[in-house]
Design a protein around this motif. Structure first.
Motif, PDB file in Angstrom:
ATOM      1  N   ASN A  65       7.530  27.501 -13.416  1.00  0.00           N
ATOM      2  CA  ASN A  65       7.111  28.814 -13.887  1.00  0.00           C
ATOM      3  C   ASN A  65       8.082  29.329 -14.932  1.00  0.00           C
ATOM      4  N   SER A  66       7.630  30.245 -15.768  1.00  0.00           N
ATOM      5  CA  SER A  66       8.502  30.831 -16.780  1.00  0.00           C
ATOM      6  C   SER A  66       8.560  32.341 -16.586  1.00  0.00           C
ATOM      7  N   PHE A  67       9.779  32.864 -16.685  1.00  0.00           N
ATOM      8  CA  PHE A  67      10.034  34.287 -16.521  1.00  0.00           C
ATOM      9  C   PHE A  67      10.703  34.764 -17.797  1.00  0.00           C
ATOM     10  N   THR A  68       9.920  35.356 -18.684  1.00  0.00           N
ATOM     11  CA  THR A  68      10.457  35.795 -19.975  1.00  0.00           C
ATOM     12  C   THR A  68      10.721  37.286 -20.015  1.00  0.00           C
ATOM     13  N   GLY A  69      10.293  37.997 -18.990  1.00  0.00           N
ATOM     14  CA  GLY A  69      10.562  39.420 -18.853  1.00  0.00           C
ATOM     15  C   GLY A  69      11.117  39.676 -17.472  1.00  0.00           C
ATOM     16  N   THR A  70      10.866  40.851 -16.915  1.00  0.00           N
ATOM     17  CA  THR A  70      11.262  41.265 -15.570  1.00  0.00           C
ATOM     18  C   THR A  70      12.738  41.645 -15.509  1.00  0.00           C
ATOM     19  N   ALA A  71      13.053  42.617 -14.668  1.00  0.00           N
ATOM     20  CA  ALA A  71      14.447  42.924 -14.373  1.00  0.00           C
ATOM     21  C   ALA A  71      15.040  41.873 -13.441  1.00  0.00           C
ATOM     22  N   THR A  72      14.230  41.416 -12.484  1.00  0.00           N
ATOM     23  CA  THR A  72      14.612  40.351 -11.553  1.00  0.00           C
ATOM     24  C   THR A  72      13.510  39.300 -11.573  1.00  0.00           C
ATOM     25  N   ALA A  73      13.872  38.077 -11.934  1.00  0.00           N
ATOM     26  CA  ALA A  73      12.842  37.030 -11.974  1.00  0.00           C
ATOM     27  C   ALA A  73      12.346  36.700 -10.573  1.00  0.00           C
ATOM     28  N   VAL A  74      13.280  36.403  -9.653  1.00  0.00           N
ATOM     29  CA  VAL A  74      12.921  36.014  -8.287  1.00  0.00           C
ATOM     30  C   VAL A  74      13.779  36.807  -7.308  1.00  0.00           C
ATOM     31  N   SER A  75      13.152  37.405  -6.313  1.00  0.00           N
ATOM     32  CA  SER A  75      13.842  38.119  -5.243  1.00  0.00           C
ATOM     33  C   SER A  75      13.489  37.459  -3.916  1.00  0.00           C
ATOM     34  N   ILE A  76      14.526  37.158  -3.105  1.00  0.00           N
ATOM     35  CA  ILE A  76      14.320  36.486  -1.821  1.00  0.00           C
ATOM     36  C   ILE A  76      14.976  37.317  -0.733  1.00  0.00           C
ATOM     37  N   ASP A  77      14.195  37.746   0.231  1.00  0.00           N
ATOM     38  CA  ASP A  77      14.687  38.567   1.338  1.00  0.00           C
ATOM     39  C   ASP A  77      14.392  37.820   2.637  1.00  0.00           C
ATOM     40  N   GLU A  78      15.463  37.323   3.286  1.00  0.00           N
ATOM     41  CA  GLU A  78      15.327  36.491   4.481  1.00  0.00           C
ATOM     42  C   GLU A  78      14.637  35.170   4.123  1.00  0.00           C
ATOM     43  N   GLY A  79      14.213  34.419   5.114  1.00  0.00           N
ATOM     44  CA  GLY A  79      13.478  33.179   4.896  1.00  0.00           C
ATOM     45  C   GLY A  79      14.389  31.972   4.705  1.00  0.00           C
ATOM     46  N   ALA A  80      13.803  30.786   4.894  1.00  0.00           N
ATOM     47  CA  ALA A  80      14.552  29.540   4.801  1.00  0.00           C
ATOM     48  C   ALA A  80      13.706  28.471   4.110  1.00  0.00           C
ATOM     49  N   ASN A  81      14.405  27.504   3.547  1.00  0.00           N
ATOM     50  CA  ASN A  81      13.771  26.303   2.982  1.00  0.00           C
ATOM     51  C   ASN A  81      12.804  26.598   1.846  1.00  0.00           C
ATOM     52  N   ASN A  82      13.050  27.662   1.110  1.00  0.00           N
ATOM     53  CA  ASN A  82      12.259  27.908  -0.092  1.00  0.00           C
ATOM     54  C   ASN A  82      12.888  27.134  -1.245  1.00  0.00           C
ATOM     55  N   LEU A  83      12.040  26.445  -2.012  1.00  0.00           N
ATOM     56  CA  LEU A  83      12.496  25.518  -3.046  1.00  0.00           C
ATOM     57  C   LEU A  83      11.988  25.963  -4.409  1.00  0.00           C
ATOM     58  N   PHE A  84      12.903  26.032  -5.382  1.00  0.00           N
ATOM     59  CA  PHE A  84      12.578  26.412  -6.755  1.00  0.00           C
ATOM     60  C   PHE A  84      12.917  25.235  -7.661  1.00  0.00           C
ATOM     61  N   VAL A  85      11.907  24.732  -8.388  1.00  0.00           N
ATOM     62  CA  VAL A  85      12.074  23.506  -9.159  1.00  0.00           C
ATOM     63  C   VAL A  85      11.662  23.736 -10.613  1.00  0.00           C
ATOM     64  N   ASP A  86      12.587  23.475 -11.533  1.00  0.00           N
ATOM     65  CA  ASP A  86      12.308  23.445 -12.976  1.00  0.00           C
ATOM     66  C   ASP A  86      11.666  24.731 -13.491  1.00  0.00           C
ATOM     67  N   ASN A  87      12.153  25.860 -13.020  1.00  0.00           N
ATOM     68  CA  ASN A  87      11.701  27.147 -13.537  1.00  0.00           C
ATOM     69  C   ASN A  87      12.590  27.579 -14.699  1.00  0.00           C
ATOM     70  N   LEU A  88      12.024  28.341 -15.619  1.00  0.00           N
ATOM     71  CA  LEU A  88      12.734  28.808 -16.796  1.00  0.00           C
ATOM     72  C   LEU A  88      12.811  30.330 -16.765  1.00  0.00           C
ATOM     73  N   VAL A  89      14.038  30.848 -16.794  1.00  0.00           N
ATOM     74  CA  VAL A  89      14.272  32.287 -16.789  1.00  0.00           C
ATOM     75  C   VAL A  89      15.006  32.640 -18.073  1.00  0.00           C
ATOM     76  N   SER A  90      14.483  33.586 -18.831  1.00  0.00           N
ATOM     77  CA  SER A  90      15.118  33.986 -20.086  1.00  0.00           C
ATOM     78  C   SER A  90      14.906  35.478 -20.303  1.00  0.00           C
ATOM     79  N   GLY A  91      15.538  35.997 -21.349  1.00  0.00           N
ATOM     80  CA  GLY A  91      15.397  37.407 -21.669  1.00  0.00           C
ATOM     81  C   GLY A  91      16.380  38.253 -20.889  1.00  0.00           C
ATOM     82  N   SER A  92      16.576  39.465 -21.373  1.00  0.00           N
ATOM     83  CA  SER A  92      17.521  40.367 -20.725  1.00  0.00           C
ATOM     84  C   SER A  92      16.946  40.835 -19.394  1.00  0.00           C
TER      85      SER A  92
END
Length: 204
Positions: free
Chosen positions: A59-86
């Motif tokens: 996935n690509s995140f070219t905006g947003t204040a926070t690209a990904v937020s994780i609250d609790e949870g286990a074994n979540n996997l993030f693969v080859d994501n692109l985060v850019s921008g202020s």
């Protein structure tokens, strides 16, 4: 599984674009998240259970204040994501969340990856270029392997706080052109096979 259309699926909104609540075993693939403010993807708990075992891929995140937020949870996997921008955060994790960030790029954010009270974080084979902190762990276990971390005030910053076990393991990373390459306030720090160079201060 949720996949972007061949022509691209873009979520342009000022709030939380995707909110996974007590959501398990989902695949989110090849989506685009833009716009100002808000959060791209949030993984959080429901009334009784957290969100676990999800895969967020390409996935690509070219905006947003926070690209990904994780609250609790286990074994979540993030693969080859692109985060850019202020923005404030590439990843913001809290409340015992454990996850793996694998590959991809994070650039332009104040904090590339930020954790407050995560139990276990693995970051591997990523390119992280942040303005203030490449990886900031307020408390928890961080294992970083094979990453390139550069262009920040602190490449890796490991604090020590709260009821969580704290440890830092750095293996095979290239950490360069930061004000301080690695800063750790804990004794359980292990670093080997890293290239730490062209920082104003290498390790503190």
């Amino acid at each position: 599984a949720y996949s972007g259309a061949p022509g691209g699926s873009l979520f342009n909104y000022s709030g939380t674009r995707w909110d996974l609540v007590d959501a398990d075993h989902n695949l989110i693939y090849a989506m685009g998240f833009s716009g100002n403010g808000g959060t791209g993807i949030h993984l959080g708990p429901g009334a009784s259970d957290p969100s676990t075992d999800n895969v967020i891929c390409k996935n690509s995140f070219t905006g947003t204040a926070t690209a990904v937020s994780i609250d609790e949870g286990a074994n979540n996997l993030f693969v080859d994501n692109l985060v850019s921008g202020s923005g404030n955060y590439g990843v913001y994790a809290q409340n015992g969340a454990s996850f793996t960030w694998q590959g991809g790029d994070i650039s332009g954010r104040t904090h590339g990856i930020y954790s407050s009270g995560s139990t276990a974080i693995t970051v591997q084979d990523a390119d992280i270029q942040a303005t203030n902190y490449g990886i900031y762990v307020h408390s928890g276990l961080l294992t970083a392997t094979g990453n390139t971390i550069h262009g920040a005030s602190f490449g890796v910053y490991q604090h020590s706080y709260g009821p969580y076990t704290n440890s830092l393991t750095l293996t095979g990373n290239e950490i360069h052109d930061n004000d301080i390459g690695v800063y750790s306030r804990i004794s359980a720090t292990s670093a080997y096979g890293n290239e730490v160079h062209h920082n104003a201060t290498g390790i503190e």
